[in-house]
Enzyme design. Structure first.
Site, PDB file in Angstrom:
ATOM      1  N   SER A 180       0.701  -1.158  -0.086  1.00  0.00           N
ATOM      2  CA  SER A 180       0.005   0.017   0.148  1.00  0.00           C
ATOM      3  C   SER A 180       0.826   1.241  -0.005  1.00  0.00           C
ATOM      4  CB  SER A 180      -0.884   0.013   1.193  1.00  0.00           C
ATOM      5  OG  SER A 180      -1.940   1.154   1.137  1.00  0.00           O
ATOM      6  N   THR A 181       0.807   1.959   1.088  1.00  0.00           N
ATOM      7  CA  THR A 181       1.629   3.399   1.173  1.00  0.00           C
ATOM      8  C   THR A 181       3.356   3.077   0.854  1.00  0.00           C
ATOM      9  OG1 THR A 181       0.001   4.253   2.591  1.00  0.00           O
ATOM     10  CG2 THR A 181       1.813   5.305   2.336  1.00  0.00           C
ATOM     11  N   HIS A 206      -2.724  -1.127  -3.083  1.00  0.00           N
ATOM     12  CA  HIS A 206      -4.031  -0.205  -3.099  1.00  0.00           C
ATOM     13  C   HIS A 206      -3.915   0.973  -3.879  1.00  0.00           C
ATOM     14  CE1 HIS A 206      -4.173  -2.003   1.284  1.00  0.00           C
ATOM     15  NE2 HIS A 206      -5.067  -2.963   0.219  1.00  0.00           N
ATOM     16  N   MET A 299       0.081   1.227   5.343  1.00  0.00           N
ATOM     17  CA  MET A 299      -0.580   1.406   6.548  1.00  0.00           C
ATOM     18  C   MET A 299      -1.915   0.459   6.898  1.00  0.00           C
ATOM     19  SD  MET A 299      -2.355   4.970   7.858  1.00  0.00           S
ATOM     20  CE  MET A 299      -2.942   5.097   9.479  1.00  0.00           C
ATOM     21  N   ASP A 302      -4.258  -4.856   6.046  1.00  0.00           N
ATOM     22  CA  ASP A 302      -4.769  -5.800   5.375  1.00  0.00           C
ATOM     23  C   ASP A 302      -3.727  -6.684   4.711  1.00  0.00           C
ATOM     24  OD1 ASP A 302      -6.557  -6.553   3.015  1.00  0.00           O
ATOM     25  OD2 ASP A 302      -5.791  -5.012   1.613  1.00  0.00           O
TER      26      ASP A 302
END
Length: 354
Positions: A180-181, A206, A299, A302
């Site tokens: 993600s991030t 994401h 973050m 997930d």
């Protein structure tokens, strides 16, 4: 003891966007908007007076565009930047440049209905700001009674289908990656060094819809392997990496001795669509010990439960280490769940895939 607030600067040429964003952010007890600017030239004046923790930045603006401004910020004083960009093909390509330069999150905005859109996307916006703030400095996690996070669905809401019956034996390896991030830069580090012949790879990053195609295209141009946005029923073959489309879940399936992906709609899982847990859970079911699961910077949590299912199914499981993660949220949660057999720095992960 007073709560230390995340200081945010808004840079967008739309007065409506600035007004709505300011209203949303100022309503949060842990966020303070220290200023807004209609373009980067005005923003530079404000930066000379007070430096924010996070900058929310549009990309198409007069006098100086967001990309030029981002280059200046990252070269002089690196600061977490959340890109606020329109849902257009041109905007997607520009946003990919911003992510490559170090922007950490994307908020998409439509051409029409901005007020309704931002009000409906408040949770995503707030989470993006907090993720960006964590990407720069280590902060004390805010307590749940302050954050009031929305209820999260688990991967159980996305059906896997009937368990596989008698199937042809296969030794073909599958690599599943979730991030993600900070993942856009991390995936570049992982995929670019891979040789033309390597195991088939399935990826959840994401990212909003319309951006994953441009992101995949950029990685494809940089890599020896083929990288593209996944389509329903695409085969997973050696030398190919498939990235889940933004706004869709992706599952691994198997027919006989070959693997393919299913791209499908469904509710948000762990507040995301695509969800890493949905992908990992399907890989555990249909690939088992033939798989490698890798969870990287991001973050939230997930992917932690899905990676544990992969490990329990006999797969090799890896988490990126804290030192090389932009945000050590997702890997940390996987480690805490006992899902990761190994913890590796980012530069060692390509060696596992070869």
């Amino acid at each position: 003891m007073s709560l230390k607030k995340i200081k945010v600067l808004l840079v967008d040429d739309s007065a409506v966007v600035r007004q709505v964003l300011m209203k949303i952010l100022q309503s949060q007890p842990d966020i303070e908007v220290i200023g807004s600017a209609s373009d980067p030239i005005f923003a530079i004046d404000k930066l000379n007076k007070e430096w924010p923790d996070v900058i929310v930045l549009d990309v198409e603006m007069p006098r100086m565009d967001g990309i030029t401004f981002l280059k200046k910020i990252m070269s002089e004083r690196p600061t977490p930047v959340v890109i606020c960009s329109s849902l257009t093909e041109k905007g997607a390509e520009t946003t990919m440049q911003a992510l490559a330069l170090g922007a950490v999150e994307i908020i998409t905005k439509p051409k029409m209905g901005l007020r309704d859109f931002f009000e409906e996307s408040t949770d995503h916006l707030i989470m993006a700001i907090r993720a960006a703030a964590n990407a720069r400095v280590k902060r004390t996690h805010l307590t749940s009674d302050i954050l009031h996070p929305p209820k999260k669905n688990s991967a159980d809401v996305i059906p896997l289908g009937a368990p596989p019956g008698a199937m042809a034996q296969t030794t073909e390896k599958i690599v599943a990656i979730g991030t993600s991030t900070g993942g856009t830069q991390a995936l570049e580090t992982v995929l670019v060094p891979l040789p033309r012949v390597c195991p088939g790879i399935v990826i959840v990053q994401h990212m909003p819809e319309k951006y994953t195609a441009s992101f995949a295209d950029r990685l494809n141009k940089l890599s020896q392997i083929e990288v593209r946005e996944a389509k329903n029923n695409d085969r997973v073959i050696p030398g190919l990496a498939l990235i889940a489309p933004g706004g869709k879940h992706m599952q691994l399936k198997r027919s006989g001795a070959y693997y393919y992906v299913e791209v499908l709609d469904g509710p948000l899982v762990n507040r995301h669509r695509p969800s890493v847990d949905v992908l990992f859970r399907s890989v555990a079911r249909f690939a088992g010990k033939n798989a490698i699961g890798i969870i990287m910077t991001g973050m939230g949590d997930d992917g932690a439960r899905g990676l544990l299912e992969m490990r329990q199914a006999g797969a090799r499981t890896i988490a990126q280490d804290e030192a090389t993660s932009v945000v050590f949220g997702m890997p940390k949660e996987a480690i805490n769940h006992g899902a990761a057999q190994e913890i590796l720095p980012l530069n060692k992960i390509p060696l596992v895939i070869r």
